[in-house]
Design a protein around this motif. Structure first.
Motif, PDB file in Angstrom:
ATOM      1  N   HIS A  57      11.395  -6.681   7.331  1.00 51.39           N
ATOM      2  CA  HIS A  57      10.178  -7.378   7.747  1.00 51.39           C
ATOM      3  C   HIS A  57       9.428  -7.944   6.547  1.00 51.39           C
ATOM      4  N   VAL A  58       8.828  -9.098   6.756  1.00 51.44           N
ATOM      5  CA  VAL A  58       8.149  -9.809   5.674  1.00 51.44           C
ATOM      6  C   VAL A  58       6.881  -9.089   5.248  1.00 51.44           C
ATOM      7  N   PHE A  59       6.062  -8.696   6.216  1.00 54.41           N
ATOM      8  CA  PHE A  59       4.764  -8.119   5.886  1.00 54.41           C
ATOM      9  C   PHE A  59       4.758  -6.612   6.142  1.00 54.41           C
ATOM     10  N   HIS A  60       4.304  -5.864   5.131  1.00 49.18           N
ATOM     11  CA  HIS A  60       4.165  -4.418   5.222  1.00 49.18           C
ATOM     12  C   HIS A  60       2.701  -4.050   5.064  1.00 49.18           C
ATOM     13  N   ASN A  61       2.357  -2.875   5.542  1.00 46.97           N
ATOM     14  CA  ASN A  61       1.015  -2.336   5.336  1.00 46.97           C
ATOM     15  C   ASN A  61       0.906  -1.868   3.893  1.00 46.97           C
ATOM     16  N   PRO A  62       0.033  -2.466   3.079  1.00 45.58           N
ATOM     17  CA  PRO A  62      -0.056  -2.061   1.672  1.00 45.58           C
ATOM     18  C   PRO A  62      -0.414  -0.595   1.488  1.00 45.58           C
ATOM     19  N   ALA A  63      -1.080  -0.011   2.479  1.00 46.42           N
ATOM     20  CA  ALA A  63      -1.501   1.392   2.352  1.00 46.42           C
ATOM     21  C   ALA A  63      -0.341   2.364   2.533  1.00 46.42           C
ATOM     22  N   THR A  64       0.677   1.972   3.315  1.00 49.57           N
ATOM     23  CA  THR A  64       1.786   2.884   3.612  1.00 49.57           C
ATOM     24  C   THR A  64       3.115   2.430   3.012  1.00 49.57           C
ATOM     25  N   GLY A  65       3.211   1.144   2.696  1.00 50.77           N
ATOM     26  CA  GLY A  65       4.484   0.610   2.213  1.00 50.77           C
ATOM     27  C   GLY A  65       5.499   0.394   3.318  1.00 50.77           C
ATOM     28  N   LEU A  66       5.081   0.561   4.581  1.00 51.52           N
ATOM     29  CA  LEU A  66       5.973   0.407   5.723  1.00 51.52           C
ATOM     30  C   LEU A  66       5.552  -0.799   6.562  1.00 51.52           C
ATOM     31  N   ARG A  67       6.423  -1.240   7.447  1.00 46.16           N
ATOM     32  CA  ARG A  67       6.078  -2.336   8.347  1.00 46.16           C
ATOM     33  C   ARG A  67       4.866  -1.937   9.181  1.00 46.16           C
ATOM     34  N   PHE A  68       4.155  -2.936   9.677  1.00 46.26           N
ATOM     35  CA  PHE A  68       2.970  -2.651  10.475  1.00 46.26           C
ATOM     36  C   PHE A  68       3.359  -2.020  11.804  1.00 46.26           C
ATOM     37  N   PHE A  69       2.646  -0.938  12.168  1.00 45.41           N
ATOM     38  CA  PHE A  69       2.880  -0.262  13.443  1.00 45.41           C
ATOM     39  C   PHE A  69       2.392  -1.140  14.595  1.00 45.41           C
ATOM     40  N   ASP A  70       1.241  -1.760  14.409  1.00 41.82           N
ATOM     41  CA  ASP A  70       0.692  -2.704  15.391  1.00 41.82           C
ATOM     42  C   ASP A  70      -0.264  -3.638  14.664  1.00 41.82           C
ATOM     43  N   THR A  71      -1.030  -4.427  15.422  1.00 38.99           N
ATOM     44  CA  THR A  71      -1.922  -5.407  14.793  1.00 38.99           C
ATOM     45  C   THR A  71      -3.266  -4.796  14.394  1.00 38.99           C
ATOM     46  N   GLY A  72      -3.427  -3.506  14.596  1.00 38.39           N
ATOM     47  CA  GLY A  72      -4.716  -2.869  14.303  1.00 38.39           C
ATOM     48  C   GLY A  72      -5.065  -2.818  12.830  1.00 38.39           C
ATOM     49  N   ALA A  73      -4.093  -2.474  11.966  1.00 42.11           N
ATOM     50  CA  ALA A  73      -4.382  -2.311  10.535  1.00 42.11           C
ATOM     51  C   ALA A  73      -4.898  -3.591   9.882  1.00 42.11           C
ATOM     52  N   PRO A  74      -4.276  -4.748  10.089  1.00 41.00           N
ATOM     53  CA  PRO A  74      -4.820  -5.965   9.472  1.00 41.00           C
ATOM     54  C   PRO A  74      -6.264  -6.247   9.882  1.00 41.00           C
ATOM     55  N   VAL A  75      -6.613  -5.913  11.124  1.00 35.94           N
ATOM     56  CA  VAL A  75      -7.969  -6.179  11.604  1.00 35.94           C
ATOM     57  C   VAL A  75      -8.965  -5.190  11.011  1.00 35.94           C
ATOM     58  N   GLN A  76      -8.662  -3.898  11.148  1.00 42.21           N
ATOM     59  CA  GLN A  76      -9.614  -2.867  10.744  1.00 42.21           C
ATOM     60  C   GLN A  76      -9.668  -2.668   9.227  1.00 42.21           C
ATOM     61  N   ASP A  77      -8.523  -2.747   8.572  1.00 40.75           N
ATOM     62  CA  ASP A  77      -8.476  -2.459   7.134  1.00 40.75           C
ATOM     63  C   ASP A  77      -8.820  -3.657   6.264  1.00 40.75           C
ATOM     64  N   CYS A  78      -8.694  -4.853   6.813  1.00 38.00           N
ATOM     65  CA  CYS A  78      -8.874  -6.024   5.959  1.00 38.00           C
ATOM     66  C   CYS A  78      -9.751  -7.121   6.588  1.00 38.00           C
TER      67      CYS A  78
END
Length: 389
Positions: free
Chosen positions: A287-308
């Motif tokens: 996957h192209v985009f990973h969660n910078p906090a975990t180093g893993l692919r995004f679980f859902d669309t929540g992290a980009p909204v809440q964390d950034c």
């Protein structure tokens, strides 16, 4: 409506309808727990005709009787069969529709039914649930939003429609509950200078991956669910395009929203964002985009909204709005730049371009409207000039 009879063997009562027919040597007067409206009386008459015809050819059984009149005193007297419960019909319906719907949709339907209907109706015979009960049940929830109300009603309408098709019930009580009108949320895109404010702020963050994610979002118009599902195998650096063929909704991977893949041409800033992102995740997974906090692919669309997204809007002094506005911002930027609306619609995955024109008509018509207004101004300017001579 009193006792006025409008159809043979069908009688209106204050809050119900009686059906009269002869079966097995006795006269039956059975109650349907529905309001005696004209439409319901017609439906009751059709039901009576079906029953009478079935009796005439000896095809009417005790099971049929229990399906149509589950609360009849006659059933209690003869020890008749118990009809299908609401819980059983729900499970059967979910199994059937699950063959055609996405897993996320089935899960959402299941959760909606479990939360709003099953605690009260699960063990009830579905044929015994009346319009009045459903209407009062929904009224007690005090649902103000028309959209929320309609979303809640969608699966329960499906359950009762299935029950009617499978002859578990004679009349669908949800048909008497109208859908509510609601106003669809309008696009609230960011202006170009606001987009630059957001991206400049992201350049100062510890991880450049957030900058890459949102710059790519702003300059491609992908849906958030498509962004987190994008794979490196779908990126063509040579032709400067990506193929959008999947989405991730509520932590489940599925086909793209329209069930069709589409090619999206990469504008220079979107391409630059991908090239920068390559250093972070190209060798780390598909996957192209990973969660910078975990180093893993995004679980859902929540992290980009809440964390950034929301913290960034607040930090730069912009009003809060959902992250889908990156998509709307792309559309309006393209239209302001004078790009062909049909081309933009295809890039964004609108199969029906009429919807694109409807959603973005304000921006499509903007310059044309200004030109039309200027014609009226010019007319009055000429008239004023003539009078002053």
């Amino acid at each position: 409506m009193g006792g006025n009879q409008q159809f043979e063997g069908v009688y209106a009562r204050e809050a119900s309808i009686l059906i009269s027919f002869h079966w097995e040597g006795r006269r039956h007067r059975e109650r349907l727990a529905i309001a005696p409206t004209t439409a319901n009386l017609r439906a009751a008459a059709r039901l009576r005709d079906q029953i009478v015809k079935a009796i005439e050819i000896d095809k009417f059984t005790l099971d049929d009787f229990a399906t149509h009149f589950p609360d009849s005193a006659y059933l209690r007297k003869v020890g008749g069969p118990v009809g299908a419960t609401f819980e059983v019909v729900v499970e059967n319906w979910l199994t059937v529709v699950g063959q055609d719907l996405a897993a996320t949709t089935v899960k959402e339907y299941r959760n909606t039914l479990a939360r709003h209907f099953q605690p009260d109706f699960d063990q009830r015979q579905i044929a015994s649930i009346s319009y009045e009960e459903l209407a009062l049940h929904l009224a007690a929830k005090k649902i103000r939003s028309g959209k929320t109300f309609n979303n809640i009603m969608t699966p329960v309408r499906g359950v009762f429609a299935y029950a009617l098709k499978t002859k578990r019930i004679s009349i669908d009580p949800t048909l008497e509950i109208p859908a509510r009108q609601h106003q669809k949320a309008k696009p609230d895109p960011l202006e170009v200078h606001e987009i630059e404010l957001v991206l400049d702020h992201l350049r100062k963050r510890d991880s450049s991956q957030w900058l890459n994610y949102f710059e790519f979002a702003f300059f491609t118009g992908l849906r958030p669910s498509e962004l987190i599902a994008l794979k490196w195998s779908s990126v063509d650096f040579l032709r400067k395009r990506v193929t959008v063929e999947s989405a991730r909704v509520r932590a489940v991977d599925k086909d793209a929203k329209t069930h069709r893949s589409r090619d999206v041409d990469l504008q220079s800033r979107a391409l630059a964002a991908l090239k920068r992102q390559k250093a972070h995740t190209f060798m780390a997974g598909e996957h192209v985009f990973h969660n910078p906090a975990t180093g893993l692919r995004f679980f859902d669309t929540g992290a980009p909204v809440q964390d950034c997204w929301r913290p960034t809007l607040k930090a730069v002094g912009l009003r809060d709005r959902d992250a889908k506005q990156t998509r709307h911002s792309f559309a309006t930027m393209c239209l302001h730049a004078g790009m062909n609306p049909a081309y933009v619609a295809r890039q964004m995955g609108h199969i029906d371009t009429r919807m694109f024109f409807e959603v973005y008509s304000k921006w499509i018509d903007g310059q044309a409207n200004d030109r039309e207004i200027s014609k009226l101004d010019a007319l009055f300017s000429q008239s004023h000039g003539a009078k002053s001579l």
